[in-house]
Design a protein around this motif. Structure first.
Motif, PDB file in Angstrom:
ATOM      1  N   GLU A 189       1.018  -1.292   0.028  1.00 48.49           N
ATOM      2  CA  GLU A 189      -0.032  -0.027   0.143  1.00 48.49           C
ATOM      3  C   GLU A 189       0.897   1.107   0.021  1.00 48.49           C
ATOM      4  O   GLU A 189       1.895   1.372   0.927  1.00 48.49           O
ATOM      5  CB  GLU A 189      -0.989   0.115   1.248  1.00 48.49           C
ATOM      6  CG  GLU A 189      -1.850  -1.201   1.108  1.00 48.49           C
ATOM      7  CD  GLU A 189      -3.005  -1.197   2.220  1.00 48.49           C
ATOM      8  OE1 GLU A 189      -3.177  -0.090   2.719  1.00 48.49           O
ATOM      9  OE2 GLU A 189      -3.329  -2.189   2.434  1.00 48.49           O
ATOM     10  N   MET A 249       0.389   4.336   0.967  1.00 46.54           N
ATOM     11  CA  MET A 249       0.143   4.905   2.319  1.00 46.54           C
ATOM     12  C   MET A 249       1.067   4.413   3.257  1.00 46.54           C
ATOM     13  O   MET A 249       1.548   5.158   4.079  1.00 46.54           O
ATOM     14  CB  MET A 249      -1.457   4.875   2.835  1.00 46.54           C
ATOM     15  CG  MET A 249      -2.210   6.074   2.114  1.00 46.54           C
ATOM     16  SD  MET A 249      -1.698   7.617   2.723  1.00 46.54           S
ATOM     17  CE  MET A 249      -2.282   7.858   4.369  1.00 46.54           C
ATOM     18  N   ALA A 268      -5.087  10.611  -0.622  1.00 51.79           N
ATOM     19  CA  ALA A 268      -5.557   9.696   0.312  1.00 51.79           C
ATOM     20  C   ALA A 268      -6.973  10.252   0.654  1.00 51.79           C
ATOM     21  O   ALA A 268      -7.461  11.271   0.358  1.00 51.79           O
ATOM     22  CB  ALA A 268      -4.599   9.797   1.654  1.00 51.79           C
ATOM     23  N   PHE A 269      -7.557   9.363   1.777  1.00 51.55           N
ATOM     24  CA  PHE A 269      -8.983   9.813   1.849  1.00 51.55           C
ATOM     25  C   PHE A 269      -8.876  10.970   3.106  1.00 51.55           C
ATOM     26  O   PHE A 269      -7.974  10.897   3.965  1.00 51.55           O
ATOM     27  CB  PHE A 269      -9.734   8.480   2.740  1.00 51.55           C
ATOM     28  CG  PHE A 269     -10.790   8.878   3.591  1.00 51.55           C
ATOM     29  CD1 PHE A 269     -11.973   9.645   2.976  1.00 51.55           C
ATOM     30  CD2 PHE A 269     -11.128   8.611   4.867  1.00 51.55           C
ATOM     31  CE1 PHE A 269     -12.956   9.792   3.592  1.00 51.55           C
ATOM     32  CE2 PHE A 269     -12.336   8.748   5.742  1.00 51.55           C
ATOM     33  CZ  PHE A 269     -13.261   9.339   5.055  1.00 51.55           C
ATOM     34  N   SER A 306      -4.670  -1.215   6.809  1.00 45.71           N
ATOM     35  CA  SER A 306      -4.722  -0.154   5.924  1.00 45.71           C
ATOM     36  C   SER A 306      -4.796   0.986   6.423  1.00 45.71           C
ATOM     37  O   SER A 306      -5.539   1.537   7.198  1.00 45.71           O
ATOM     38  CB  SER A 306      -5.978  -0.575   4.745  1.00 45.71           C
ATOM     39  OG  SER A 306      -5.614  -1.727   4.381  1.00 45.71           O
ATOM     40  N   VAL A 307      -3.697   2.028   5.979  1.00 42.28           N
ATOM     41  CA  VAL A 307      -4.013   3.382   6.394  1.00 42.28           C
ATOM     42  C   VAL A 307      -4.702   4.160   5.269  1.00 42.28           C
ATOM     43  O   VAL A 307      -4.231   4.019   4.205  1.00 42.28           O
ATOM     44  CB  VAL A 307      -2.499   3.993   6.749  1.00 42.28           C
ATOM     45  CG1 VAL A 307      -2.583   5.548   7.049  1.00 42.28           C
ATOM     46  CG2 VAL A 307      -1.911   3.349   7.829  1.00 42.28           C
ATOM     47  N   HIS A 308      -5.642   4.697   5.806  1.00 44.44           N
ATOM     48  CA  HIS A 308      -6.649   5.284   4.564  1.00 44.44           C
ATOM     49  C   HIS A 308      -6.444   6.721   4.468  1.00 44.44           C
ATOM     50  O   HIS A 308      -6.575   7.039   3.162  1.00 44.44           O
ATOM     51  CB  HIS A 308      -8.154   4.925   5.072  1.00 44.44           C
ATOM     52  CG  HIS A 308      -8.430   3.773   5.239  1.00 44.44           C
ATOM     53  ND1 HIS A 308      -8.244   2.481   4.294  1.00 44.44           N
ATOM     54  CD2 HIS A 308      -9.048   2.973   6.478  1.00 44.44           C
ATOM     55  CE1 HIS A 308      -8.683   1.448   5.029  1.00 44.44           C
ATOM     56  NE2 HIS A 308      -8.940   1.856   6.232  1.00 44.44           N
ATOM     57  N   GLY A 309      -6.233   7.448   5.342  1.00 46.45           N
ATOM     58  CA  GLY A 309      -5.964   9.016   4.869  1.00 46.45           C
ATOM     59  C   GLY A 309      -5.883   9.632   6.251  1.00 46.45           C
ATOM     60  O   GLY A 309      -5.852   9.049   7.741  1.00 46.45           O
ATOM     61  N   ILE A 310      -5.978  11.122   5.962  1.00 51.81           N
ATOM     62  CA  ILE A 310      -5.723  11.826   7.291  1.00 51.81           C
ATOM     63  C   ILE A 310      -6.690  12.917   6.920  1.00 51.81           C
ATOM     64  O   ILE A 310      -6.726  13.868   5.761  1.00 51.81           O
ATOM     65  CB  ILE A 310      -4.255  12.319   7.343  1.00 51.81           C
ATOM     66  CG1 ILE A 310      -3.324  11.491   7.517  1.00 51.81           C
ATOM     67  CG2 ILE A 310      -4.340  13.753   8.449  1.00 51.81           C
ATOM     68  CD1 ILE A 310      -1.688  11.963   7.620  1.00 51.81           C
ATOM     69  N   LYS A 367      -6.661   7.941   9.905  1.00 58.56           N
ATOM     70  CA  LYS A 367      -7.601   6.992   9.766  1.00 58.56           C
ATOM     71  C   LYS A 367      -7.093   5.465   9.230  1.00 58.56           C
ATOM     72  O   LYS A 367      -6.320   5.543   8.402  1.00 58.56           O
ATOM     73  CB  LYS A 367      -8.670   7.341   8.706  1.00 58.56           C
ATOM     74  CG  LYS A 367      -9.268   8.686   8.914  1.00 58.56           C
ATOM     75  CD  LYS A 367     -10.510   8.727   9.800  1.00 58.56           C
ATOM     76  CE  LYS A 367     -10.744  10.464   9.904  1.00 58.56           C
ATOM     77  NZ  LYS A 367     -11.961  10.545   9.033  1.00 58.56           N
ATOM     78  N   SER A 418      -8.005   1.058   9.118  1.00 58.71           N
ATOM     79  CA  SER A 418      -8.526  -0.103   9.881  1.00 58.71           C
ATOM     80  C   SER A 418      -7.785  -1.440   9.719  1.00 58.71           C
ATOM     81  O   SER A 418      -6.825  -1.569   8.977  1.00 58.71           O
ATOM     82  CB  SER A 418      -9.764  -0.262   9.095  1.00 58.71           C
ATOM     83  OG  SER A 418      -9.657  -0.480   7.526  1.00 58.71           O
TER      84      SER A 418
END
Lengths: 481, 481
Positions: free
Chosen positions: A246, A248, A330-331, B323-327, B347, B349
């Motif tokens: 990944e 990230m 990213a999110f 998984s690191v989704h974002g900030i 964030k 999960s």
């Protein structure tokens, strides 16, 4: 820094006498909502240019020009939107005198009563008992711009000869990227601006609220981005979590090795480029009026990295810093999204100081980032690059111009000014220095709490009036230097 | 897994014979654009419910109910927007027979020709020579839903008794969060759904394109956020860079210590909770039709963490992943902004698997994050918390229902099915298991390349027709188990 005073009492008294007129002049200027960032208010920005050129004419300036800069480049709603003109003017052209260029801007930040202003932002509200006038542009930068006009008016009334030739350059796009200004300065360096001996900019602020300052340094900035790419598109973490590398994961690892919690830059070679503190510079910090409490109040937290004045000021002004600003791709919304972003771009910048070489810095930063990433042994790909940079600026605070400004300040305020730098950049400073080949003095008029870009912008009446005295006295001392 | 075949030839032949009628039924269903995510199409979702109840009535179902679920909760444009009804129905109520509940959904994902569809998404386009029909909902989930109706129709035509009592539960909000379904299942567990022996859901897909599968497991998910706060407001990195502790510096450090580039979770104690692979489970991976090339093709990159089938499948299905989704709160736009974000929320999960205890996991995760942050010795503050979680699900793939489905599959396809899991979650699976106290079988009809949520959604005609045979045969084998 004891010095022989010039006989400026008559000038200072005249400034005091004209105070009501000068406040009236500021009131007229503030009433024109010359917001450069609001396309619908562009006519008012242009109106402000005309207001200034009218004032200049009345005061006896000559060779007044409203220099058109053409159409504003995208993004704009109106593709034919014209940039506001730059106002140029001269007062005096005696070849025996020195020539001083003064720069200021007549546009302002947006302001709406609804933003939380206690008063109408475009009506100057005078509170004599608290020594304050409120209004958008009062301190940034209409007050200082009018200061120069007020100086000339006082001389006219006194029939006192201005000791220097004055050239003014007032722009109307400073709050919106100074579009067109660099080009004009370059083009006019040997034309309209030929023969300039020094440049004075009054567009920053005292460090605090009690002591006047002269500003002799600005940090530069080098802004980098590091993009890490993996999958062809964003993936679902349920299906792909645990089986693909990944981006990230790699990016937060890379970003985590740039700077530590204490603000130490971890990129080898960067700190080694920083010029050592000289004894002369060290001496400048002692008298400065500042404390950790002021930093905490400004930051709104008790998260200062240093607890004493000198360390704080040095790390704000003369040491580099590295800030991680964020991640593109990213999110970033509220809530919970289970995405594996396919490509993420980390953004960080380094505030630069003497004697850092920007190109050498790029090499160190990009090389280091690539090395950290290589150690991860990731199948993803990384691309690190410089996004933009602007150089630092430092002047000799003991040169003729600063010495003249220090004497002027002491005459007016009865205290020696603090010599300060700023942690951020004012790019136009470098442009004037480079294009005109002159020194630049940053001589602020307002206080650190004026709220330049905030609601309830104000300038203290004493700062406005004493500021006019200081600008005038500066011209006198500089003429003798 | 050799087994005694049931005499199902007549049933299989009848299904083949009715193929044109079954395709016509699918065509009618696809022509109703029952997009639950588009408020303006809500009447069409309701129309689809009525279409289904009409078909059920014609086929001899009884106790047919369109269960209203009330008004859709915000955010909605129309505050009076009614949720589409859940369609319930029964076929047979012989107390000597087993009772099978089948679930499916009649709403579909949005689809516009302009999105890139080669054909009108709401007109079933039949390409007999390529064994394919195209249309939104053909595979997700109108084909499988109609499959159950087709099974009953074939029995009716043959005057062959259905070997079980069938209860259908078709919802119209699956693509929009299954609003109202959990409540209805809980409420009807001992009412409409009393006496259910097992549940079958046909709403997922083969792993690949060649071999049928039965799905016996789903990963859960625990979604966390870690907020780090410092200054009272976003700060300018020129002024504050180097003198205040920056939340982003701390956050990337914390996020960098959660998982490594190879996907290993670095939080102590998490991997220790994972159930070991049993010999019986290990044996299920060998025959599975899958390869690293398929993973790379799906991810659109060559960034797989494992190069062999078994490792990939195990890490997708039966090992946790992080998984690191974002900030949230950091700069996330294009370009360059020199902000020091005041509060940033990372964030991430964890996909969960047997035998991870979700509460124990929360403790481990939050405790670890706090410990990593404490080591930074930062003046900023951290708050880590669970945002939401959903449990994993695993069935015994050797129980009566799976064994019946395996026999049925082998009868129809002449090959033993692969036993698969999914890396993501299908929350309704857990709801049925928990509320009804029955086992659940995931028995997919379509292939892995059907493009369920994508453009040009299709189902192979052979999958639709053989799928009907498999559903019917499953009921027969299950009735004898």
């Amino acid at each position: 820094m004891s010095h022989e005073k010039l006989p400026l009492e008559a000038f200072f008294n005249k400034i005091e006498e004209l105070k009501p007129k000068f406040i009236e002049r500021l009131s007229k200027a503030v009433s024109i909502p010359s917001v450069s960032g609001d396309e619908t208010l562009r006519p008012q920005v242009v109106e402000m240019a005309h207001f200034l050129s009218g004032e200049l004419k009345n005061l006896g300036f000559h060779d007044i020009q409203l220099r058109e800069l053409g159409v504003q480049p995208p993004p704009v709603s109106d593709p034919n939107l014209k940039l506001p003109p730059i106002v140029l003017g001269r007062y005096g052209s005696d070849p025996k005198k020195k020539t001083v260029l003064v720069y200021g801007h007549y546009d302002v930040q947006p302001a709406l009563k609804e933003d939380g202003w206690a008063t109408d932002p475009f009506k100057l509200t005078v509170d004599e008992s608290n020594d304050v006038v409120y209004g958008r542009g009062s301190t940034d930068d209409k007050g200082p711009v009018l200061g120069w006009l007020n100086v000339v008016e006082a001389h006219n009334e006194l029939k006192l000869e201005l000791p220097v030739n004055l050239v003014v350059c007032f722009e109307g796009m400073e709050e919106s990227g100074s579009l067109g200004l660099d080009d004009l300065i370059a083009k006019e360096a040997k034309q309209y601006f030929a023969g300039i001996d020094t440049t004075c900019i009054s567009d920053n602020y005292w460090l605090g609220t009690k002591k006047p300052v002269l500003t002799y340094g600005l940090r530069g900035v080098s802004y980098y981005q590091v993009a890490i790419s993996g999958p062809g598109a964003d993936l679902h973490s349920g299906i792909f979590g645990g089986v693909v590398a990944e981006p990230m994961t790699d990016l937060v690892k890379v970003l985590s090795e740039l700077v530590d919690t204490n603000g130490n830059i971890l990129i080898p070679g960067v700190n080694e480029m920083v010029a050592p503190v000289t004894d002369k510079e060290e001496g400048l910090y002692d008298p400065i009026d500042f404390s950790v409490e002021e930093l905490n109040a400004a930051a709104g937290s008790e998260t200062a990295l240093y607890q004493n004045k000198k360390d704080i000021l040095k790390h704000r002004w003369r040491y580099p810093s590295l800030s991680v600003h964020g991640i593109e791709g990213a999110f970033s919304g509220a809530g919970a999204k289970t995405v594996i972003p396919a490509k993420v771009i980390g953004k960080f910048s380094i505030r630069t100081v003497p004697d850092m070489d920007p190109r050498k810095l790029d090499e160190l930063v990009i090389g280091y980032v690539e090395k950290v990433f290589a150690k991860l042994n990731s199948p993803n790909t990384l691309k690190a690059e410089l996004v933009h940079d602007g150089n630092y600026w430092v002047s000799d605070p003991f040169n003729d111009s600063f010495t003249a400004a220090a004497k002027a300040t002491e005459d007016v305020w009865n205290i020696k000014p603090d010599f300060t730098r700023e942690g951020g950049s004012i790019p136009i400073t470098l442009t004037f220095e480079k294009e005109l080949g002159t020194g630049v003095l940053l001589l602020p008029m307002g206080r650190g709490d004026d709220g330049a870009h905030s609601i309830n912008e104000k300038i203290n009446i004493s700062n406005y009036i004493n500021g006019c005295k200081t600008l005038g006295a500066y011209l006198h001392y500089y003429s003798k230097a």
